[in-house]
Structures are given as C-alpha cells and as structure tokens.
Design a protein around this motif. Structure first.
Motif: not given
Length: 306
Positions: A234-241, A149-166
């Motif tokens: 501009v700066d996602r490094s502090a908390n990508p989530w 089973i797959i959760e429909n989470c976007v997982m934006e923190g996995w992408h360096p720009d905050g785009y969908p990572g799942n």
C-alpha cells in the motif's frame, strides 16, 4: 579461508583507520568500497579514489596492507548496470571501469558489482540487454586479469513494487550469468529470506563462488502473515528497503546456519575470503556501534575458520 569485512559499513573512517582497526581485531582481509562518494544508501563509501588512482596511490595502498598484514580481497562497487536512465548507466559503467583499472594496478583479482535491472521493462528484455552490456565489461576486466563478481542480492528497494531489482538472486539466474563470464560474490542471507537453502547451493556452484559475504538475516514469520512474501504494497515510499517481515543482522544474530555453511565451503575446497557485510540496523548508526557489530560477527565466525 580468510575472514574479512566490507569497508562500506564505515563511511566516516578513512582506509588507514579501518585497516588499523581490522588488524587490531584479528580480521585478515578487507573488501574495499570504491563508490565515487556518499550515495543514496548509507552503506555506500569511497575508500579508494579509483577515478584518479595511479602508481603513487597503488604503492601507498599496497604498503598500508603490508604494514597491517591484511589481504585486499576485492573492490566493491555495487550499482545498477542496467539502470533505465542512459546517463546514469553510463556514469556507472565508467566508474566500474575505473574500479577495474584500480584492481589491476593493485593486483586485486575481483571487482564486485550488480547485474541490476531496468525496472520499467520485463525480465526477458533485461536479460537480453545484459547479454548486450556485460560481454564488453567482462572482456575489459579480463584484459586486466580481473574478474567481475556479482552479489546475489535481490535489491528489492530498486523496484517500485519491491520485486527483484538485481537479476542474479537465484541459481537459475546464476547459470544464465555464468555464460556471460561473470562470477559470484555469494551471500547466504539473501537466499535465506527468498526461501532457498544456502547450504545446498555451495556444491553445485563452487567453481564460480570465488568470493563470499557473511551477512545474517532475521525472519519474522508472524509479520509475513500480514504482508506476504513481497512485503508492504500500500505504501512503500517511507522506506522502499523495508520488507516488513525480515531484516539484516550481523552473523550470529539471525537464522543463517554458519557452521553448516562454512563446513560445506571447506568440504568443497573454498579457499577465498569470507567478508562480513555489516548492514545490521541494531548495530549501526555510529562507528562505535558498527565496530561492536563487527566484533559480534568475529566472535561468531572466527572459531569456525581454520
């Protein structure tokens, strides 16, 4: 329908302690976290040793759940099955198979994970890669009477720009992944912040919603005026989530229409588990606060479940 929760919110507690607390607070099921150990996110937890799990462990686990009259609804190992690093991807694949083997030993029907994404490659190439990777995993699970089973989470923190990572966040992608033999661990919170009405997704996909998660989301539209839908750039490094304009909450403290959702699930014959996924930053940080959050979720949801 049964009300449960995902054990990942209590990484400090062992499974017997969690089961005792759950039964004592009128929860009916547990979705058990089976990461190999504490990982990079604070909601990863190892509540069953799936890499070394055998008959003795299976007997003890079944006895624990029988003792507390709980159902073990699914095993949870939410990782990136399309990770760009080949070594890391193989580690994930191997551990997912351990989770499937453990589910088989326990008679648990579902193992949850993510499709994931190689964030260095475009979506079309990821879809093609998933079509290569997942059939073997689905077959492996099917031979053991287990569904992935797959959760429909976007997982934006996995992408360096905050785009969908799942790549399983929208109904369009669900239809694609169903063709691979995958099912949904359906979570309305993610749909809410990306602009999809979760209530309207129940009827069309009820045959593939075999497990469901209960997580709320609090939207802050005024902050969206600064960042836009995709969050800080501009700066996602502090908390990508941190997307800057929304945050997860326990059910009842956000915008999700739980009455409408549970009514629609009942209307279309859903009889599975509704599993609270507690990632609320207000009610987190210690087992005491986490369990208070789970009590808030219970007060919200239990009156709606027959």
């Amino acid at each position: 329908m049964k009300l449960g929760f995902l054990t990942a919110c209590l990484p400090q507690w062992d499974l017997p302690t969690i089961a005792s607390w759950a039964a004592g607070h009128d929860y009916q099921a547990l979705e058990v976290a089976v990461w190999p150990g504490s990982g990079g996110r604070d909601f990863e937890a190892a509540h069953l040793p799936v890499a070394t799990f055998g008959k003795r462990e299976a007997d003890a686990t079944r006895g624990l759940f029988e003792q507390h009259a709980l159902e073990l609804s699914a095993l949870a190992y939410y990782e990136n099955n399309l990770h760009p690093d080949p070594g890391r991807r193989e580690e994930i694949r191997t551990h997912l198979k351990h989770a499937i083997d453990t589910a088989h030993l326990l008679g648990v029907p579902y193992v949850g994970t993510f499709v994931g994404r190689d964030w260095t490659r475009p979506v079309a190439e990821n879809l093609a890669e998933a079509e290569r990777v997942f059939p073997e995993l689905v077959e492996y699970a099917g031979e053991r009477d287990v569904r992935i089973i797959i959760e429909n989470c976007v997982m934006e923190g996995w992408h360096p720009d905050g785009y969908p990572g799942n790549l399983a966040y929208s109904p369009e992608l669900w239809e694609w992944m169903f063709d691979l033999g995958l099912y949904l661990n359906w979570d309305p919170s993610h749909l809410t912040w990306i602009g999809i009405d979760p209530v309207e997704t129940v009827a069309p996909y009820i045959d593939r919603i075999v497990h469901a998660q209960a997580k709320d989301v609090q939207l802050r539209p005024a902050d969206r005026q600064r960042y836009g839908h995709f969050g800080p750039a501009v700066d996602r490094s502090a908390n990508p989530w941190d997307m800057g304009w929304w945050r997860y909450r326990v059910p009842g403290l956000g915008q999700v229409d739980w009455s409408g959702i549970i009514d629609r699930l009942y209307e279309h014959g859903y009889t599975g588990t509704l599993s609270v996924e507690h990632e609320d930053p207000v009610w987190g940080g210690s087992p005491g606060k986490v369990t208070q959050g789970l009590e808030i979720a219970h007060r919200t949801l239990r009156p709606l479940i027959l």
